[in-house]
Scaffold this active site. Structure first.
Site, PDB file in Angstrom:
ATOM      1  N   CYS A   1       3.296  -2.811  17.510  1.00  0.00           N
ATOM      2  CA  CYS A   1       2.758  -1.692  18.289  1.00  0.00           C
ATOM      3  C   CYS A   1       1.257  -1.935  18.465  1.00  0.00           C
ATOM      4  CB  CYS A   1       3.015  -0.371  17.566  1.00  0.00           C
ATOM      5  SG  CYS A   1       4.762  -0.106  17.226  1.00  0.00           S
TER       6      CYS A   1
ATOM      7  N   CYS B   1      -2.459   7.250   9.042  1.00  0.00           N
ATOM      8  CA  CYS B   1      -1.369   6.596   9.776  1.00  0.00           C
ATOM      9  C   CYS B   1      -1.889   5.392  10.545  1.00  0.00           C
ATOM     10  CB  CYS B   1      -0.769   7.546  10.813  1.00  0.00           C
ATOM     11  SG  CYS B   1      -0.087   9.033  10.150  1.00  0.00           S
TER      12      CYS B   1
ATOM     13  N   CYS C   1       3.274   8.593   0.858  1.00  0.00           N
ATOM     14  CA  CYS C   1       3.649   7.747   1.989  1.00  0.00           C
ATOM     15  C   CYS C   1       3.981   6.354   1.442  1.00  0.00           C
ATOM     16  CB  CYS C   1       2.502   7.699   2.990  1.00  0.00           C
ATOM     17  SG  CYS C   1       2.871   6.708   4.434  1.00  0.00           S
TER      18      CYS C   1
ATOM     19  N   CYS D   1      -1.563  -0.088  16.209  1.00  0.00           N
ATOM     20  CA  CYS D   1      -1.372  -0.010  14.750  1.00  0.00           C
ATOM     21  C   CYS D   1      -1.975  -1.217  14.045  1.00  0.00           C
ATOM     22  CB  CYS D   1       0.121   0.089  14.448  1.00  0.00           C
ATOM     23  SG  CYS D   1       0.518   0.000  12.694  1.00  0.00           S
TER      24      CYS D   1
ATOM     25  N   GLU E   1       0.820  -1.212   0.000  1.00  0.00           N
ATOM     26  CA  GLU E   1       0.000   0.000   0.000  1.00  0.00           C
ATOM     27  C   GLU E   1       0.853   1.262   0.000  1.00  0.00           C
ATOM     28  OE1 GLU E   1      -3.291   0.010   2.601  1.00  0.00           O
ATOM     29  OE2 GLU E   1      -3.814  -2.045   2.050  1.00  0.00           O
TER      30      GLU E   1
ATOM     31  N   CYS F   1       4.260  -5.959   9.259  1.00  0.00           N
ATOM     32  CA  CYS F   1       5.289  -5.421  10.163  1.00  0.00           C
ATOM     33  C   CYS F   1       5.439  -6.359  11.347  1.00  0.00           C
ATOM     34  CB  CYS F   1       4.900  -4.029  10.652  1.00  0.00           C
ATOM     35  SG  CYS F   1       6.202  -3.242  11.639  1.00  0.00           S
TER      36      CYS F   1
HETATM   37  N1  SAH Z   1       7.083   1.671  11.278  1.00  0.00           N
HETATM   38  C1  SAH Z   1       7.476   3.019  11.294  1.00  0.00           C
HETATM   39  C2  SAH Z   1       6.860   3.837  10.190  1.00  0.00           C
HETATM   40  C3  SAH Z   1       5.394   3.597   9.862  1.00  0.00           C
HETATM   41  S1  SAH Z   1       4.210   4.086  11.020  1.00  0.00           S
HETATM   42  C4  SAH Z   1       7.150   3.645  12.639  1.00  0.00           C
HETATM   43  O1  SAH Z   1       6.402   3.066  13.393  1.00  0.00           O
HETATM   44  O2  SAH Z   1       7.668   4.707  12.923  1.00  0.00           O
HETATM   45  C5  SAH Z   1       4.142   5.860  10.859  1.00  0.00           C
HETATM   46  C6  SAH Z   1       3.580   6.546  12.111  1.00  0.00           C
HETATM   47  O3  SAH Z   1       2.207   6.212  12.313  1.00  0.00           O
HETATM   48  C7  SAH Z   1       4.315   6.147  13.380  1.00  0.00           C
HETATM   49  O4  SAH Z   1       4.728   7.289  14.076  1.00  0.00           O
HETATM   50  C8  SAH Z   1       3.264   5.398  14.174  1.00  0.00           C
HETATM   51  O5  SAH Z   1       3.474   5.551  15.544  1.00  0.00           O
HETATM   52  C9  SAH Z   1       1.985   6.030  13.703  1.00  0.00           C
HETATM   53  N2  SAH Z   1       0.776   5.197  13.893  1.00  0.00           N
HETATM   54  C10 SAH Z   1       0.686   3.862  13.862  1.00  0.00           C
HETATM   55  N3  SAH Z   1      -0.595   3.470  14.068  1.00  0.00           N
HETATM   56  C11 SAH Z   1      -1.322   4.601  14.219  1.00  0.00           C
HETATM   57  C12 SAH Z   1      -2.725   4.863  14.420  1.00  0.00           C
HETATM   58  N4  SAH Z   1      -3.607   3.891  14.502  1.00  0.00           N
HETATM   59  N5  SAH Z   1      -3.108   6.149  14.495  1.00  0.00           N
HETATM   60  C13 SAH Z   1      -2.211   7.156  14.366  1.00  0.00           C
HETATM   61  N6  SAH Z   1      -0.903   6.974  14.170  1.00  0.00           N
HETATM   62  C14 SAH Z   1      -0.451   5.708  14.092  1.00  0.00           C
HETATM   63 FE1  SF4 Z   2       5.151  -1.402  12.577  1.00  0.00          FE
HETATM   64 FE2  SF4 Z   2       2.879  -0.044  12.900  1.00  0.00          FE
HETATM   65 FE3  SF4 Z   2       4.679  -0.123  14.885  1.00  0.00          FE
HETATM   66 FE4  SF4 Z   2       5.241   1.275  12.666  1.00  0.00          FE
HETATM   67  S1  SF4 Z   2       3.593   1.684  14.127  1.00  0.00           S
HETATM   68  S2  SF4 Z   2       6.588  -0.166  13.743  1.00  0.00           S
HETATM   69  S3  SF4 Z   2       4.223   0.008  11.114  1.00  0.00           S
HETATM   70  S4  SF4 Z   2       3.543  -1.875  14.061  1.00  0.00           S
END
Ligand code: SAH
Ligand code: SF4
Length: 398
Positions: A166, A389, A155, A169, A78, A162
């Site tokens: 987290c 995000c 993006c 996410c 994506e 992944c």
């Molecule tokens: N994996 C990398 C880059 C992709 S995520 C990382 O985690 O930094 C890009 C951003 O989106 C990160 O700062 C992450 O904390 C944020 N993010 C992830 N899930 C989210 C959500 N459900 N709502 C808002 N931001 C989110």
């Molecule tokens: Fe992976 Fe989502 Fe955490 Fe970024 S925020 S490291 S994409 S699990």
């Protein structure tokens, strides 16, 4: 080319054809002698570019693409196109080029007021998705085409799925399916450039490596993609930002990259202290905040460059005024030129958090500012189509 006993300049010609002229067939690389093209084809080489397989359009102008990577598995990844960006690029642009005045759009913005006009929908790839009022008026003025956006952000994903897990996410739910190759990472950008008719060197387009995946857990391919985009496509690394969840060995390697090829760095801080961070980002148990900051300190910043700390606001968990004061203390203690990008949490099915309310978000930002921290709020883009995000990869398997 070396392995085939050909001179090195043939390799350069191929790179030029692939990334500047964007040929789609080996047979179109007319700088190569026909005999060599035939030999390459006979040996099974081909030009395989990622292509847009499906488009989802948001009412706010954002588009989410499923991009099909060529190959036997035909998997999709994506990528998101955000005309006018999400607000977080304004400060970056000023740092990259202090002569640009942010906030002064120079073109009409056809989407701005059309909220709710149509439901999110998926459309056929390749079909232009909005009126292009100027597209046919060739010759009226010099060759520069006028676009319905004055700047845009793409993006880009670095992995399918992944492994980082987290808790807030949606991408995490997939687990890691596989790493993307360098050509698959850079190819996402080219596929979007083609669709949006982006002109390299003219249009203000920023890249954020913030799609699916953790770039620093696919370090070699990610950096190889950056080199392709800088050296072959001709993009500026100062208009690229890579975000990491805090993979310390990756940050250390990143610190050793030459500045002329290194994107900006964003760290997903997301919590005011190690206790909360370990709860929402289990990776914090391996690399706690202090270890991440120590690694970031090794990065030699360019003049005016700042490190970004991203901070996801989870209602009741990370969005309280005392959290803002903790974040401010933490960021000040790093002694790094830094700014904070606030992201209101975007919902996803089965994820047990709540969206913060607008007043709480605003007071969080004001609390940071009152405590001497530069803070921006990232506009949610494309929430209705799961493009915001943390929402990527809801609809890959069809
Ligand atoms: N994996 C990398 C880059 C992709 S995520 C990382 O985690 O930094 C890009 C951003 O989106 C990160 O700062 C992450 O904390 C944020 N993010 C992830 N899930 C989210 C959500 N459900 N709502 C808002 N931001 C989110
Ligand atoms: Fe992976 Fe989502 Fe955490 Fe970024 S925020 S490291 S994409 S699990």
């Amino acid at each position: 080319m070396d392995a085939l006993g050909e001179p090195a300049f043939r390799g350069r010609q191929i790179a030029e054809a692939l990334y500047r002229q964007r040929v789609e067939e080996l047979s179109s690389i007319t700088t190569l002698p026909k005999s060599l093209r035939d030999r390459l084809t006979a040996a099974g080489w081909r030009v395989g570019r990622p292509t847009i397989a499906q488009v989802f359009q948001s009412t706010d102008g954002t588009e989410r693409y499923l991009i099909r990577c060529p190959g036997p598995r035909a998997e999709t990844v994506e990528t998101v196109w955000m005309p006018e960006g999400d607000g977080s690029e304004l400060a970056d642009e000023e740092e990259a080029d202090p002569t640009t005045r942010p906030g002064a759009p120079s073109y009409p913005r056809p989407f701005a007021d059309r909220v709710g006009e149509h439901e999110p929908q998926s459309v056929r790839p390749g079909a232009p998705s909005y009126p292009r009022p100027f597209a046919d008026r060739v010759g009226e003025h010099e060759s520069r085409s006028i676009k319905p956006w004055s700047r845009a952000t793409i993006c880009v994903s670095s992995q399918i799925g992944c492994a980082v897990n987290c808790q807030f996410c949606l991408t995490a739910k997939l687990g890691l399916q596989r790493n993307l190759a360098a050509g698959e990472i850079a190819g996402q950008v080219l596929a979007v450039f083609d669709r949006q008719q982006v002109e390299v060197g003219r249009d203000r387009v920023n890249l954020v490596f913030m799609g699916m995946g953790e770039p620093f857990l696919n370090y070699d391919n990610f950096m190889a993609a950056v080199r392709l985009l800088v050296n072959e496509v001709g993009l500026s690394p100062q208009r690229m930002t890579v975000s990491t969840s805090g993979i310390v060995p990756g940050i250390e390697r990143f610190a050793a990259e030459p500045p002329e090829i290194r994107p900006r760095l964003a760290i997903s801080l997301n919590a005011p202290n190690n206790e909360v961070r370990a709860e929402v980002m289990p990776i914090n148990r391996k690399w706690p905040i202090e270890a991440v900051i120590d690694a970031v300190r090794q990065v030699r910043l360019r003049p005016r460059e700042r490190v970004t700390f991203e901070y996801v606001l989870l209602a009741g968990i990370t969005d309280q005024p005392e959290h803002a004061r903790e974040v401010a203390r933490l960021v000040r203690r790093t002694n790094l030129p830094a700014k904070v990008n606030l992201i209101a949490w975007n919902p996803g099915p089965g994820i047990p958090y709540a969206m913060p309310d607008p007043a709480t978000i605003e007071s969080f930002k004001q609390e940071l500012i009152a405590n001497g921290i530069t803070a921006y709020l990232r506009k949610p883009r494309g929430r209705d189509i799961y493009a915001a995000c943390g929402q990527l990869k809801r609809t890959v398997e069809r």
